[in-house]
Design a protein around this motif. Structure first.
Motif, PDB file in Angstrom:
ATOM      1  N   LEU A  21      41.727  58.707 -15.218  1.00 58.54           N
ATOM      2  CA  LEU A  21      42.310  59.990 -15.613  1.00 58.54           C
ATOM      3  C   LEU A  21      41.247  61.076 -15.745  1.00 58.54           C
ATOM      4  N   LEU A  22      40.163  60.779 -16.462  1.00 59.39           N
ATOM      5  CA  LEU A  22      39.120  61.775 -16.684  1.00 59.39           C
ATOM      6  C   LEU A  22      38.405  62.141 -15.382  1.00 59.39           C
ATOM      7  N   CYS A  23      38.168  61.140 -14.533  1.00 56.66           N
ATOM      8  CA  CYS A  23      37.510  61.411 -13.244  1.00 56.66           C
ATOM      9  C   CYS A  23      38.376  62.319 -12.378  1.00 56.66           C
ATOM     10  N   THR A  24      39.678  62.064 -12.371  1.00 56.34           N
ATOM     11  CA  THR A  24      40.590  62.886 -11.570  1.00 56.34           C
ATOM     12  C   THR A  24      40.618  64.322 -12.074  1.00 56.34           C
ATOM     13  N   LEU A  25      40.711  64.493 -13.399  1.00 55.11           N
ATOM     14  CA  LEU A  25      40.743  65.839 -13.979  1.00 55.11           C
ATOM     15  C   LEU A  25      39.427  66.576 -13.732  1.00 55.11           C
ATOM     16  N   CYS A  26      38.318  65.864 -13.903  1.00 54.03           N
ATOM     17  CA  CYS A  26      37.010  66.492 -13.700  1.00 54.03           C
ATOM     18  C   CYS A  26      36.805  66.863 -12.243  1.00 54.03           C
ATOM     19  N   ARG A  27      37.285  66.039 -11.331  1.00 53.81           N
ATOM     20  CA  ARG A  27      37.178  66.347  -9.900  1.00 53.81           C
ATOM     21  C   ARG A  27      37.949  67.625  -9.567  1.00 53.81           C
ATOM     22  N   LEU A  28      39.174  67.750 -10.099  1.00 54.98           N
ATOM     23  CA  LEU A  28      39.980  68.941  -9.843  1.00 54.98           C
ATOM     24  C   LEU A  28      39.309  70.195 -10.404  1.00 54.98           C
ATOM     25  N   LEU A  29      38.708  70.067 -11.591  1.00 59.28           N
ATOM     26  CA  LEU A  29      38.047  71.208 -12.216  1.00 59.28           C
ATOM     27  C   LEU A  29      36.859  71.676 -11.381  1.00 59.28           C
ATOM     28  N   LEU A  30      36.005  70.737 -10.970  1.00 62.39           N
ATOM     29  CA  LEU A  30      34.821  71.119 -10.208  1.00 62.39           C
ATOM     30  C   LEU A  30      35.181  71.642  -8.821  1.00 62.39           C
ATOM     31  N   LYS A  31      36.217  71.053  -8.197  1.00 60.14           N
ATOM     32  CA  LYS A  31      36.633  71.542  -6.884  1.00 60.14           C
ATOM     33  C   LYS A  31      37.117  72.984  -6.965  1.00 60.14           C
ATOM     34  N   SER A  32      37.791  73.331  -8.074  1.00 61.83           N
ATOM     35  CA  SER A  32      38.261  74.704  -8.252  1.00 61.83           C
ATOM     36  C   SER A  32      37.099  75.676  -8.382  1.00 61.83           C
ATOM     37  N   LEU A  33      35.930  75.165  -8.786  1.00 63.45           N
ATOM     38  CA  LEU A  33      34.728  75.987  -8.925  1.00 63.45           C
ATOM     39  C   LEU A  33      33.857  75.949  -7.670  1.00 63.45           C
ATOM     40  N   ILE A  35      32.482  73.172  -6.416  1.00 64.61           N
ATOM     41  CA  ILE A  35      31.446  72.143  -6.572  1.00 64.61           C
ATOM     42  C   ILE A  35      32.030  70.801  -6.133  1.00 64.61           C
ATOM     43  N   PRO A  36      31.268  69.976  -5.393  1.00 65.02           N
ATOM     44  CA  PRO A  36      31.787  68.663  -4.983  1.00 65.02           C
ATOM     45  C   PRO A  36      32.319  67.862  -6.172  1.00 65.02           C
ATOM     46  N   GLY A  37      33.569  67.405  -6.065  1.00 62.20           N
ATOM     47  CA  GLY A  37      34.218  66.733  -7.184  1.00 62.20           C
ATOM     48  C   GLY A  37      33.592  65.413  -7.576  1.00 62.20           C
ATOM     49  N   MET A  38      32.917  64.737  -6.615  1.00 60.75           N
ATOM     50  CA  MET A  38      32.348  63.433  -6.957  1.00 60.75           C
ATOM     51  C   MET A  38      31.229  63.531  -7.992  1.00 60.75           C
ATOM     52  N   LEU A  39      30.623  64.716  -8.120  1.00 66.65           N
ATOM     53  CA  LEU A  39      29.602  64.879  -9.154  1.00 66.65           C
ATOM     54  C   LEU A  39      30.225  64.750 -10.537  1.00 66.65           C
ATOM     55  N   GLY A  40      31.390  65.366 -10.724  1.00 62.09           N
ATOM     56  CA  GLY A  40      32.071  65.268 -12.009  1.00 62.09           C
ATOM     57  C   GLY A  40      32.486  63.854 -12.333  1.00 62.09           C
ATOM     58  N   MET A  41      32.975  63.127 -11.318  1.00 61.70           N
ATOM     59  CA  MET A  41      33.399  61.742 -11.546  1.00 61.70           C
ATOM     60  C   MET A  41      32.213  60.878 -11.937  1.00 61.70           C
ATOM     61  N   LEU A  42      31.097  61.114 -11.295  1.00 58.85           N
ATOM     62  CA  LEU A  42      29.885  60.358 -11.600  1.00 58.85           C
ATOM     63  C   LEU A  42      29.428  60.635 -13.034  1.00 58.85           C
ATOM     64  N   ALA A 140      33.053  63.372   3.546  1.00 61.42           N
ATOM     65  CA  ALA A 140      33.908  63.923   2.506  1.00 61.42           C
ATOM     66  C   ALA A 140      33.417  65.283   2.017  1.00 61.42           C
ATOM     67  N   ILE A 141      32.143  65.592   2.230  1.00 59.49           N
ATOM     68  CA  ILE A 141      31.612  66.917   1.899  1.00 59.49           C
ATOM     69  C   ILE A 141      31.446  67.758   3.157  1.00 59.49           C
ATOM     70  N   ILE A 142      30.932  67.145   4.213  1.00 64.57           N
ATOM     71  CA  ILE A 142      30.617  67.890   5.432  1.00 64.57           C
ATOM     72  C   ILE A 142      31.863  68.521   6.052  1.00 64.57           C
ATOM     73  N   VAL A 143      32.940  67.729   6.202  1.00 68.98           N
ATOM     74  CA  VAL A 143      34.125  68.215   6.912  1.00 68.98           C
ATOM     75  C   VAL A 143      34.825  69.365   6.177  1.00 68.98           C
ATOM     76  N   PRO A 144      35.088  69.262   4.866  1.00 71.27           N
ATOM     77  CA  PRO A 144      35.723  70.403   4.186  1.00 71.27           C
ATOM     78  C   PRO A 144      34.899  71.687   4.271  1.00 71.27           C
ATOM     79  N   VAL A 145      33.569  71.569   4.170  1.00 72.35           N
ATOM     80  CA  VAL A 145      32.727  72.765   4.276  1.00 72.35           C
ATOM     81  C   VAL A 145      32.803  73.348   5.686  1.00 72.35           C
ATOM     82  N   LEU A 146      32.823  72.488   6.707  1.00 73.12           N
ATOM     83  CA  LEU A 146      32.962  72.973   8.081  1.00 73.12           C
ATOM     84  C   LEU A 146      34.265  73.739   8.263  1.00 73.12           C
TER      85      LEU A 146
END
Length: 451
Positions: A21-33, A35-42, A140-146
């Motif tokens: 739950l926390l990883c999912t919420l943190c990923r959504l928050l960072l993506k909205s900013l 920032i790659p969401g996997m950093l928040g999950m980590l 997972a990072i390269i393609v969305p940025v492209l």
């Protein structure tokens, strides 16, 4: 303990649910900013296992449970990678894709191996294990940025940059994981020197052979069902049934070969099986890929990055490892970029476009999370008493996490901010505002974000 107690605060099931739950919420928050969401999950995983007042109410999953979950995540990654590999794209872009796959990967792995041997004191097999853990980039990072770059009006299609990077990143992950498994097998082989030398190639042969057998078996299993209606016969293979068979075979192969002592063969077999099974399938790969993508996005990715974070114990990390790891990471990235530049020298790309390819080859995350702790988990499962190997496995995990924390945001930001300086605008546009106003056009045949 009972299931009820496991699901209460302090229990393993409760902790896994809270982590998800926390990883999912943190990923959504960072993506909205942006920032790659996997950093928040980590960071969520690191916090749950290191912050005292949080540790009181959460229980990190036992090593065996955590290892099994990570193995399942690795299986999903490999299946998605195998299903996304397109040999036609390699032919389309020519040798540039192959060079972009092998040259930066092996160059960076070699640099990491040399520096880790002399700076940290790892053995050569362990140094190459570390090298191939960190050598893989993340689509997972390269393609969305492209896709964002293309939406801003910059050209990435006519010069094949998008196709080249997407195809090469998928193959790059496969090469890195397979090479890591070979050196892991050599490190834990034990026994005579002859066995240590030949176990790696033997595992490759077993993995390819088992993958070919299972892939060709999937041409006929599950068998198609024939329907006859109004005198017309129709043959159908149900995609859900096929999906279940693929998942069952992949899981059985990885865990089964691991039980038999060939842990490096399982992942390679899954890749080959996923790639080969498509030849005899009906047009249902999009359905299977879609289900695997959703399974990865909503469950497996948050659990994987969260559990990797929980493996990090800040109180046992030594300061000298951190600065040495920082030096190794920076030097490795520099040599990786130089190797990527050499890989695209013979193409029709301009110098600026080649520099953009180099920048795009920086982000790392998914593979590092998937196999960063694999060596340590394997050592624990097999009850190996080699203190040097245990120490090396802990160092590999620490550096893998640091690579994610450094390269994921760095690569994403560099790609985003350097695109205006390095890429031309699409034909027909004079300014970025004109291109963005034209419905935010997405690149043709938008590439998949296979991890």
């Amino acid at each position: 303990p009972t299931t009820g107690s496991l699901a209460l605060p302090g229990g393993v099931l409760f902790s896994l649910f809270l982590l998800l739950l926390l990883c999912t919420l943190c990923r959504l928050l960072l993506k909205s900013l942006g920032i790659p969401g996997m950093l928040g999950m980590l960071l969520v995983g690191i916090g749950m296992s290191n912050i005292p007042w949080i540790k009181e109410y959460t229980a990190v999953a036992p090593s065996s449970v955590s290892s099994d979950i990570k193995n399942v995540c690795l299986i999903i990654i490999l299946m998605r990678g195998g299903l996304s590999l397109e040999l036609a794209d390699v032919k389309k872009c020519g040798r540039a894709v192959l060079l972009l796959v092998f040259l930066p990967c092996f160059t960076e792995a070699l640099v990491y191996a040399i520096l880790s041997v002399f700076l940290i004191g790892l053995r050569w097999t362990e140094g190459f294990m570390l090298g191939f853990v960190v050598a893989a980039v993340t689509p997972a990072i390269i393609v969305p940025v492209l896709m964002k770059v293309a939406a801003r009006g910059y050209e990435i299609q006519s010069n094949y940059i998008s196709t080249m990077l997407t195809s090469a990143s998928s193959f790059d992950d496969v090469v890195a994981i397979s090479s890591f498994m070979v050196f892991l097998s050599a490190s834990i082989a034990g026994g005579s020197l002859i066995w240590q030398v030949f176990k790696g190639p033997l595992e490759i042969l077993i993995g390819i052979s088992v993958g070919c057998i299972l892939g060709m078996a999937m041409w006929f299993v599950p068998p198609p069902v024939k329907f006859i209606e109004n005198g017309d016969s129709t043959t159908v293979v149900f995609p859900k049934t096929r999906l279940c068979f693929i998942l069952m075979m992949g899981t059985t192969v990885v865990f089964g070969l691991g039980y038999l002592g060939f842990s490096g063969s399982g992942p390679l077999a899954v890749i080959v099986m996923s790639l080969l099974q498509r030849k005899g399938s009906h047009p249902m790969d999009s359905y299977i890929s879609g289900v695997l993508d959703r399974l990865w996005d909503y469950i497996m990715e948050p659990l994987l990055f969260g559990l990797v974070g929980t493996d990090i114990k800040l109180n046992v990390i030594k300061a000298d490892i951190l600065w040495k790891a920082g030096v190794i990471i920076v030097v490795g990235l520099v040599f990786r970029c130089l190797a990527a530049l050499v890989a695209v020298l013979g193409t029709s790309l301009t110098l600026r476009e080649r520099l953009f390819v180099c920048v795009s080859w920086i982000p790392k995350a998914t593979v590092q999370a998937a196999i960063g702790s694999y060596a340590l988990s394997t050592v624990v499962e097999l009850d190996i008493r080699d203190e040097d190997l245990i120490k090396a496995s802990e160092v590999i995990l620490t550096i893998a996490v640091l690579v994610i924390l450094i390269s994921a945001p760095l690569g994403s930001l560099l790609m985003t901010f350097m695109a205006p300086m390095l890429l031309p605008l699409k034909s027909g546009y004079n300014t970025v505002k004109e291109a963005e106003a034209d419905d935010g056009e997405q690149p043709e045949h938008a590439p998949s974000t296979k991890a």
